[in-house]
Scaffold this motif. Structure first.
Motif, PDB file in Angstrom:
ATOM      1  N   ASP A   1      28.031  17.520  61.192  1.00 44.49           N
ATOM      2  CA  ASP A   1      27.763  18.197  59.987  1.00 44.49           C
ATOM      3  C   ASP A   1      28.084  19.716  59.936  1.00 44.49           C
ATOM      4  OD1 ASP A   1      25.645  19.500  61.709  1.00 44.49           O
ATOM      5  OD2 ASP A   1      24.116  19.175  60.412  1.00 44.49           O
ATOM      6  N   GLN A   2      28.743  20.083  61.189  1.00 39.37           N
ATOM      7  CA  GLN A   2      29.317  21.488  61.014  1.00 39.37           C
ATOM      8  C   GLN A   2      30.746  21.393  60.583  1.00 39.37           C
ATOM      9  OE1 GLN A   2      29.261  23.020  65.257  1.00 39.37           O
ATOM     10  NE2 GLN A   2      29.700  25.358  64.373  1.00 39.37           N
ATOM     11  N   THR A   3      31.031  22.564  59.843  1.00 38.67           N
ATOM     12  CA  THR A   3      32.394  22.559  59.231  1.00 38.67           C
ATOM     13  C   THR A   3      33.437  23.462  60.330  1.00 38.67           C
ATOM     14  OG1 THR A   3      31.484  22.612  56.739  1.00 38.67           O
ATOM     15  CG2 THR A   3      33.663  23.562  57.299  1.00 38.67           C
ATOM     16  N   LEU A   4      34.302  22.722  60.697  1.00 31.57           N
ATOM     17  CA  LEU A   4      35.119  23.362  61.886  1.00 31.57           C
ATOM     18  C   LEU A   4      36.252  24.410  61.010  1.00 31.57           C
ATOM     19  CD1 LEU A   4      35.630  20.902  64.437  1.00 31.57           C
ATOM     20  CD2 LEU A   4      34.037  22.348  64.553  1.00 31.57           C
ATOM     21  N   SER A   5      36.350  25.599  61.699  1.00 35.20           N
ATOM     22  CA  SER A   5      37.668  26.178  61.283  1.00 35.20           C
ATOM     23  C   SER A   5      38.857  25.562  61.542  1.00 35.20           C
ATOM     24  CB  SER A   5      37.362  27.575  61.858  1.00 35.20           C
ATOM     25  OG  SER A   5      37.872  27.454  63.497  1.00 35.20           O
ATOM     26  N   SER A   6      39.917  25.912  60.838  1.00 30.00           N
ATOM     27  CA  SER A   6      41.190  25.345  60.981  1.00 30.00           C
ATOM     28  C   SER A   6      41.795  25.679  62.350  1.00 30.00           C
ATOM     29  CB  SER A   6      42.236  25.808  59.989  1.00 30.00           C
ATOM     30  OG  SER A   6      41.968  25.532  58.758  1.00 30.00           O
ATOM     31  N   ALA A   7      41.302  26.555  62.937  1.00 29.74           N
ATOM     32  CA  ALA A   7      41.775  26.869  64.251  1.00 29.74           C
ATOM     33  C   ALA A   7      41.293  26.042  65.322  1.00 29.74           C
ATOM     34  CB  ALA A   7      41.222  28.414  64.754  1.00 29.74           C
ATOM     35  N   CYS A   8      39.772  25.940  65.129  1.00 25.79           N
ATOM     36  CA  CYS A   8      39.184  24.729  65.940  1.00 25.79           C
ATOM     37  C   CYS A   8      39.689  23.346  65.684  1.00 25.79           C
ATOM     38  CB  CYS A   8      37.661  24.915  65.764  1.00 25.79           C
ATOM     39  SG  CYS A   8      36.700  24.068  66.851  1.00 25.79           S
ATOM     40  N   LYS A   9      40.020  23.104  64.601  1.00 25.07           N
ATOM     41  CA  LYS A   9      40.735  21.463  64.488  1.00 25.07           C
ATOM     42  C   LYS A   9      41.836  21.570  65.096  1.00 25.07           C
ATOM     43  CE  LYS A   9      38.430  20.920  59.598  1.00 25.07           C
ATOM     44  NZ  LYS A   9      38.598  20.756  58.191  1.00 25.07           N
ATOM     45  N   ASN A  10      42.733  22.685  64.820  1.00 24.39           N
ATOM     46  CA  ASN A  10      43.998  22.665  65.669  1.00 24.39           C
ATOM     47  C   ASN A  10      43.782  22.344  67.198  1.00 24.39           C
ATOM     48  OD1 ASN A  10      45.523  22.794  63.191  1.00 24.39           O
ATOM     49  ND2 ASN A  10      45.570  25.258  63.270  1.00 24.39           N
ATOM     50  N   PHE A  11      42.916  23.221  67.709  1.00 21.67           N
ATOM     51  CA  PHE A  11      42.650  22.914  69.048  1.00 21.67           C
ATOM     52  C   PHE A  11      42.347  21.651  69.553  1.00 21.67           C
ATOM     53  CE2 PHE A  11      39.683  23.714  72.623  1.00 21.67           C
ATOM     54  CZ  PHE A  11      40.681  24.529  73.736  1.00 21.67           C
ATOM     55  N   LEU A  12      41.260  21.090  68.702  1.00 19.26           N
ATOM     56  CA  LEU A  12      41.045  19.670  69.214  1.00 19.26           C
ATOM     57  C   LEU A  12      42.124  18.555  68.968  1.00 19.26           C
ATOM     58  CD1 LEU A  12      37.405  19.274  67.132  1.00 19.26           C
ATOM     59  CD2 LEU A  12      37.960  19.432  69.978  1.00 19.26           C
ATOM     60  N   SER A  13      43.073  19.005  68.020  1.00 16.87           N
ATOM     61  CA  SER A  13      44.158  17.943  67.866  1.00 16.87           C
ATOM     62  C   SER A  13      45.315  18.211  69.044  1.00 16.87           C
ATOM     63  CB  SER A  13      44.922  18.594  66.618  1.00 16.87           C
ATOM     64  OG  SER A  13      46.318  18.233  66.447  1.00 16.87           O
ATOM     65  N   LEU A  14      45.368  19.421  69.476  1.00 12.92           N
ATOM     66  CA  LEU A  14      46.234  19.671  70.817  1.00 12.92           C
ATOM     67  C   LEU A  14      45.554  18.950  72.051  1.00 12.92           C
ATOM     68  CD1 LEU A  14      48.494  20.849  72.325  1.00 12.92           C
ATOM     69  CD2 LEU A  14      47.155  23.011  72.369  1.00 12.92           C
ATOM     70  N   PHE A  15      44.275  19.184  72.218  1.00 18.76           N
ATOM     71  CA  PHE A  15      43.258  18.455  73.045  1.00 18.76           C
ATOM     72  C   PHE A  15      43.726  16.900  73.215  1.00 18.76           C
ATOM     73  CE2 PHE A  15      39.938  15.741  74.349  1.00 18.76           C
ATOM     74  CZ  PHE A  15      39.669  16.437  75.631  1.00 18.76           C
ATOM     75  N   ARG A  16      43.482  16.339  71.871  1.00 21.90           N
ATOM     76  CA  ARG A  16      44.059  14.844  71.847  1.00 21.90           C
ATOM     77  C   ARG A  16      45.183  14.698  72.341  1.00 21.90           C
ATOM     78  NH1 ARG A  16      40.912  15.521  67.129  1.00 21.90           N
ATOM     79  NH2 ARG A  16      39.027  14.347  67.327  1.00 21.90           N
ATOM     80  N   GLU A  17      46.044  15.268  72.063  1.00 16.79           N
ATOM     81  CA  GLU A  17      47.655  15.198  72.220  1.00 16.79           C
ATOM     82  C   GLU A  17      47.932  15.338  73.870  1.00 16.79           C
ATOM     83  OE1 GLU A  17      51.725  18.042  71.704  1.00 16.79           O
ATOM     84  OE2 GLU A  17      50.316  17.946  69.931  1.00 16.79           O
ATOM     85  N   MET A  18      46.955  16.266  74.517  1.00 16.30           N
ATOM     86  CA  MET A  18      47.472  16.237  76.006  1.00 16.30           C
ATOM     87  C   MET A  18      46.724  15.425  76.754  1.00 16.30           C
ATOM     88  SD  MET A  18      47.262  20.631  76.169  1.00 16.30           S
ATOM     89  CE  MET A  18      47.548  20.630  77.731  1.00 16.30           C
ATOM     90  N   PHE A  19      45.458  14.993  76.344  1.00 13.98           N
ATOM     91  CA  PHE A  19      44.536  14.318  77.310  1.00 13.98           C
ATOM     92  C   PHE A  19      44.197  13.049  76.732  1.00 13.98           C
ATOM     93  CE2 PHE A  19      43.586  18.760  78.048  1.00 13.98           C
ATOM     94  CZ  PHE A  19      43.785  19.077  79.548  1.00 13.98           C
ATOM     95  N   VAL A  20      44.382  12.872  75.619  1.00 14.63           N
ATOM     96  CA  VAL A  20      43.973  11.513  75.183  1.00 14.63           C
ATOM     97  C   VAL A  20      45.003  10.407  75.065  1.00 14.63           C
ATOM     98  CG1 VAL A  20      42.904  10.040  73.370  1.00 14.63           C
ATOM     99  CG2 VAL A  20      41.884  12.371  73.847  1.00 14.63           C
TER     100      VAL A  20
END
Length: 295
Positions: free
Chosen positions: A274-293
């Motif tokens: 239920d937490q609204t993430l900032s765009s920066a945080c969304k981009n960070f998680l997107s890069l995480f998936r790109e690198m590790f998932v």
């Protein structure tokens, strides 16, 4: 009059600084003014919050309860303000995350380095603690992302679980254990002083008993640094996740995979649903998936 946010911030500052004088400097107010504010707060609540000594003040039982609530309330207030101010800040703003040592050391350096290349204006706030504390910080919205080895409730959290990784046994070259150069069987650790993470103590002891012996546990510790230092001082053999090998560049240390039975762990990246993430945080998680998932 009631208890307001300013009262809570004043109280929190006194707790964290340990005395009125330092807290007053931090809040940029006169010491007598802060003392009166704390006294009024105690009168408003009808309880004594501090035991005042000659050098420092300590929380009473009521003060500890109040501080736990205040920490959560201020986290929610500050977190909400940051959420609102950082919405849309894809190339700027700040990313707040909490991590345990073993997972953070494996994931964060390369991830942050690559993210910084793409978004050089984004800054970071990183807290390091044990898993339960990191999740408490996530619940209070002090952080946006939690990096732990704890399975979380899918009803309240969104999570990314990395593949399982085996445990290794780190030993001093003067206390080498196991016939194999790359592996050590659990039974070969019998009668050796061991340093075991608290989270995995129960299953470790259970596996040892299943093999017919009681492990000689010298220390139970969730501190990676303390465990590493004790191995360097040849006080025992320490159990760490395989990914921690990247932090072990000491020629006097030897790392072997624990087998028969093998024990595994995994890293979990969590956020509140239920937490609204900032765009920066969304981009960070997107890069995480790109690198590790791996898809």
């Amino acid at each position: 009059m009631g208890v307001g946010i300013k009262d809570m911030r004043a109280f929190s500052a006194v707790v964290e600084e340990g005395n009125i004088s330092h807290a007053a400097q931090r809040l940029d107010v006169a010491q007598p003014v802060l003392s009166k504010q704390i006294k009024r707060l105690e009168e408003e609540l009808g309880v004594k919050l501090f035991d005042r000594g000659s050098r420092a003040i300590r929380l009473t039982a009521a003060g500890r309860v109040f501080y736990n609530r205040v920490e959560r309330i201020l986290g929610l207030v500050d977190g909400t303000i940051r959420e609102l101010s950082e919405i849309g800040a894809g190339s700027s703003g700040s990313i707040r995350l909490g991590t345990i040592t073993t997972s953070g050391a494996m994931i964060l350096p390369d991830l942050i380095a690559q993210f910084h290349q793409r978004y050089p204006d984004v800054t970071f706030e990183i807290w390091e603690s044990e898993g339960a504390r990191i999740l408490e910080m996530l619940d209070s919205r002090k952080i946006e992302i939690a990096v732990t080895r704890t399975q979380v409730d899918a009803e309240h959290y969104s999570s990314i679980v990395l593949p399982h990784e085996p445990f290794m046994m780190l030993m001093n070259e003067q206390n080498v254990c196991g016939a194999s150069d790359k592996e050590v069987r659990l039974v070969e650790l019998k009668d050796r002083p061991l340093i075991i993470p608290l989270r995995w103590k129960s299953i470790f002891v259970s596996n040892c008993k299943h093999l017919g012996f009681e492990p000689k546990i010298f220390c139970v510790s969730d501190s990676f640094v303390q465990g590493l230092m004790m191995v360097r001082m040849n006080l025992g053999i320490a159990m760490f996740p395989m990914s921690s090998q990247t932090l072990m560049r000491d020629g006097d240390l030897i790392c072997k995979r624990l087998v028969e039975p093998e024990m595994t762990t995994h890293t979990v990246i969590s956020r509140l649903k239920d937490q609204t993430l900032s765009s920066a945080c969304k981009n960070f998680l997107s890069l995480f998936r790109e690198m590790f998932v791996k898809e």
